[in-house]
Design an enzyme around this catalytic site. Structure first.
Site, PDB file in Angstrom:
ATOM      1  N   LYS A 144       4.462 -39.635  40.645  1.00  0.00           N
ATOM      2  CA  LYS A 144       4.214 -40.363  41.891  1.00  0.00           C
ATOM      3  C   LYS A 144       4.271 -39.432  43.085  1.00  0.00           C
ATOM      4  O   LYS A 144       3.467 -39.541  44.009  1.00  0.00           O
ATOM      5  CB  LYS A 144       5.235 -41.496  42.065  1.00  0.00           C
ATOM      6  N   LYS A 172      -2.254 -43.952  31.673  1.00  0.00           N
ATOM      7  CA  LYS A 172      -1.741 -45.327  31.594  1.00  0.00           C
ATOM      8  C   LYS A 172      -2.540 -46.257  32.525  1.00  0.00           C
ATOM      9  O   LYS A 172      -2.911 -45.842  33.615  1.00  0.00           O
ATOM     10  CB  LYS A 172      -0.268 -45.287  32.036  1.00  0.00           C
ATOM     11  N   LYS A 182      -1.327 -50.186  38.222  1.00  0.00           N
ATOM     12  CA  LYS A 182      -1.645 -50.983  39.410  1.00  0.00           C
ATOM     13  C   LYS A 182      -2.122 -50.099  40.538  1.00  0.00           C
ATOM     14  O   LYS A 182      -2.811 -50.538  41.433  1.00  0.00           O
ATOM     15  CB  LYS A 182      -0.363 -51.701  39.890  1.00  0.00           C
TER      16      LYS A 182
HETATM   17  P1  TYM Z   1       6.407 -51.785  36.710  1.00  0.00           P
HETATM   18  O1  TYM Z   1       6.336 -52.804  37.793  1.00  0.00           O
HETATM   19  O2  TYM Z   1       5.668 -50.510  36.917  1.00  0.00           O
HETATM   20  O3  TYM Z   1       5.925 -52.414  35.354  1.00  0.00           O
HETATM   21  C1  TYM Z   1       6.513 -53.624  34.882  1.00  0.00           C
HETATM   22  C2  TYM Z   1       6.644 -53.583  33.375  1.00  0.00           C
HETATM   23  O4  TYM Z   1       5.364 -53.443  32.776  1.00  0.00           O
HETATM   24  C3  TYM Z   1       5.342 -52.319  31.928  1.00  0.00           C
HETATM   25  N1  TYM Z   1       3.998 -51.678  32.063  1.00  0.00           N
HETATM   26  C4  TYM Z   1       3.189 -51.411  31.051  1.00  0.00           C
HETATM   27  N2  TYM Z   1       3.317 -51.640  29.728  1.00  0.00           N
HETATM   28  C5  TYM Z   1       2.292 -51.251  28.939  1.00  0.00           C
HETATM   29  N3  TYM Z   1       1.165 -50.634  29.405  1.00  0.00           N
HETATM   30  C6  TYM Z   1       1.000 -50.388  30.721  1.00  0.00           C
HETATM   31  N4  TYM Z   1      -0.111 -49.804  31.159  1.00  0.00           N
HETATM   32  C7  TYM Z   1       2.045 -50.796  31.614  1.00  0.00           C
HETATM   33  N5  TYM Z   1       2.204 -50.732  32.959  1.00  0.00           N
HETATM   34  C8  TYM Z   1       3.415 -51.278  33.219  1.00  0.00           C
HETATM   35  C9  TYM Z   1       6.450 -51.394  32.438  1.00  0.00           C
HETATM   36  O5  TYM Z   1       6.920 -50.536  31.428  1.00  0.00           O
HETATM   37  C10 TYM Z   1       7.492 -52.400  32.872  1.00  0.00           C
HETATM   38  O6  TYM Z   1       8.271 -52.827  31.782  1.00  0.00           O
HETATM   39  N6  TYM Z   1      10.947 -49.871  37.544  1.00  0.00           N
HETATM   40  C11 TYM Z   1      10.203 -50.922  36.868  1.00  0.00           C
HETATM   41  C12 TYM Z   1      10.645 -52.314  37.309  1.00  0.00           C
HETATM   42  C13 TYM Z   1      12.108 -52.524  37.238  1.00  0.00           C
HETATM   43  C14 TYM Z   1      12.868 -52.832  36.083  1.00  0.00           C
HETATM   44  C15 TYM Z   1      14.209 -52.924  36.537  1.00  0.00           C
HETATM   45  C16 TYM Z   1      12.541 -53.066  34.746  1.00  0.00           C
HETATM   46  C17 TYM Z   1      12.968 -52.430  38.299  1.00  0.00           C
HETATM   47  N7  TYM Z   1      14.207 -52.673  37.865  1.00  0.00           N
HETATM   48  C18 TYM Z   1      15.252 -53.220  35.655  1.00  0.00           C
HETATM   49  C19 TYM Z   1      13.587 -53.359  33.862  1.00  0.00           C
HETATM   50  C20 TYM Z   1      14.914 -53.446  34.321  1.00  0.00           C
HETATM   51  C21 TYM Z   1       8.739 -50.754  37.179  1.00  0.00           C
HETATM   52  O7  TYM Z   1       8.359 -50.114  38.135  1.00  0.00           O
HETATM   53  O8  TYM Z   1       7.926 -51.467  36.353  1.00  0.00           O
END
Ligand code: TYM
Length: 333
Positions: free
Chosen positions: A114, A196, A199
């Protein structure tokens, strides 16, 4: 009661990567772990580690909340809430930063990626973000944390922090375990299948949004980048595009990759893509319908209020105990 905790950042509209890697898994786990309580949240504090337009952010928070429900999360064993509405998350993040080493944060691949993308104005919160995430989890003594593959490293740090605190102060945090789905944990971009699906990708054609029209979904899958050898095989290194389409189909249909390869091995790419496109259209149709119902019904706010009340009770107690444990404030009588 044992807890399962997870969150999603409200940064733009959700795509099928997030859906297959996380939300669909939550829905499945809610059935499998009926005796656990699910604390699922909208990680808006995480979203502001990168500058956001505030109107867009608000819209996205509401959309993610409604989509969680539209995707089938049941409210019986669930507290759905917005992270920033519970102050203990920010407090816990600071406290855990006091236990986290610079070297640990410097190793985080998500930060490196990032920060690289953003030439100017990399915030210190983007750097300390894993401590915020650890706090989200440890506040609730989560036993399991369902996430996609890209969050594995953050989970490892969370476990290390829990163990570090426990070693120093005696058992205080539950050491959480990740729950990563067998298929769908890393859905790749449709235009650059070695990256990957994200978003934040500038190319909108790289992803399918949960609320996209059927025809857009078909177009995106039909134009997904593949290769020229014409064989349907699962080989992520040499055939990332076809392997990604197989993963998407497998995560949606619950059929194993091997079964799918056997079924489609003699099919041409165009026909195979049509199968994948129709599977995605069929999967997302009821979600889109339910989403509009949920938005109209106004039930989201009630559910978020209830979720907040429950989560806040747990989080407040834990943070007070933690302050006390590490010697902050005055000694309690
Ligand atoms: P985030 O918002 O980027 O993504 C949310 C969840 O979706 C999964 N994910 C994917 N899985 C498969 N293929 C993809 N292309 C893909 N893109 C996203 C991510 O692995 C995630 O599980 N930091 C985290 C959010 C968070 C969190 C937490 C999660 C904040 N606090 C505590 C668990 C526990 C994040 O940015 O996810």
């Amino acid at each position: 009661m044992k807890h399962i905790v997870s969150g999603i950042q409200p940064t733009g509209s959700l795509n099928i990567g997030t859906y297959l890697g996380s939300i669909k898994n939550f829905v499945r786990l809610q059935e499998a772990y009926k005796d656990h309580h699910f604390l699922i949240f909208i990680a808006d504090l995480h979203a502001i580690t990168i500058p956001r337009d505030r109107a867009e952010l608000r819209k996205s928070i509401k959309e993610v909340a409604a989509l969680y429900l539209a995707c089938g999360l049941k409210t019986d064993n669930l507290s759905l809430f917005i992270q920033s509405e519970i102050e203990a998350h920010s407090q816990m993040s600071y406290l855990l930063q006091c236990f986290t080493y610079m070297g640990e944060l410097e190793r985080m691949t998500q930060f490196k990626e990032k920060a690289q993308r953003q030439e100017k104005g990399v915030t210190s919160s983007l750097f300390t973000y894993p401590a915020l995430m650890a706090g989200d989890i440890l506040l609730y003594d989560a036993e399991y944390v369902p996430v996609g593959d890209d969050q594995k490293q953050h989970l490892e740090l969370t476990r290390d922090l829990a163990i570090r605190v426990n070693n120093r102060y005696g058992d205080f945090f539950t050491v959480p375990k990740p729950l990563i789905p067998k298929v769908g944990a890393r859905i790749m971009s449709l235009t650059e299948p070695t990256k990957k699906m994200s978003k934040s990708d500038d190319n909108i054609k790289s992803r399918i949004l949960l609320l996209d029209d059927d025809n857009i979904i078909r177009k995106r899958i039909m134009s997904a980048v593949t290769d020229t050898d014409g064989q349907i095989r699962f080989d992520p290194n040499n055939k990332p595009g076809i392997s990604n389409l197989l993963s998407i189909l497998s995560a949606i249909t619950n059929e194993s990759i091997e079964t799918l390869v056997n079924t489609y091995k003699d099919t041409d790419y165009k026909t195979f893509k049509e199968v994948v496109a129709e599977a995605v259209v069929k999967e997302l149709k009821p979600i889109k319908e339910k989403y509009h119902e949920v938005i109209k019904s106004g039930e989201v706010d009630t559910i978020l209020d209830q979720g907040k009340a429950h989560a806040e009770r747990i989080a407040r107690k834990k943070i007070a105990k933690f302050n006390h444990k590490i010697g902050l404030g005055r000694k309690q009588k």
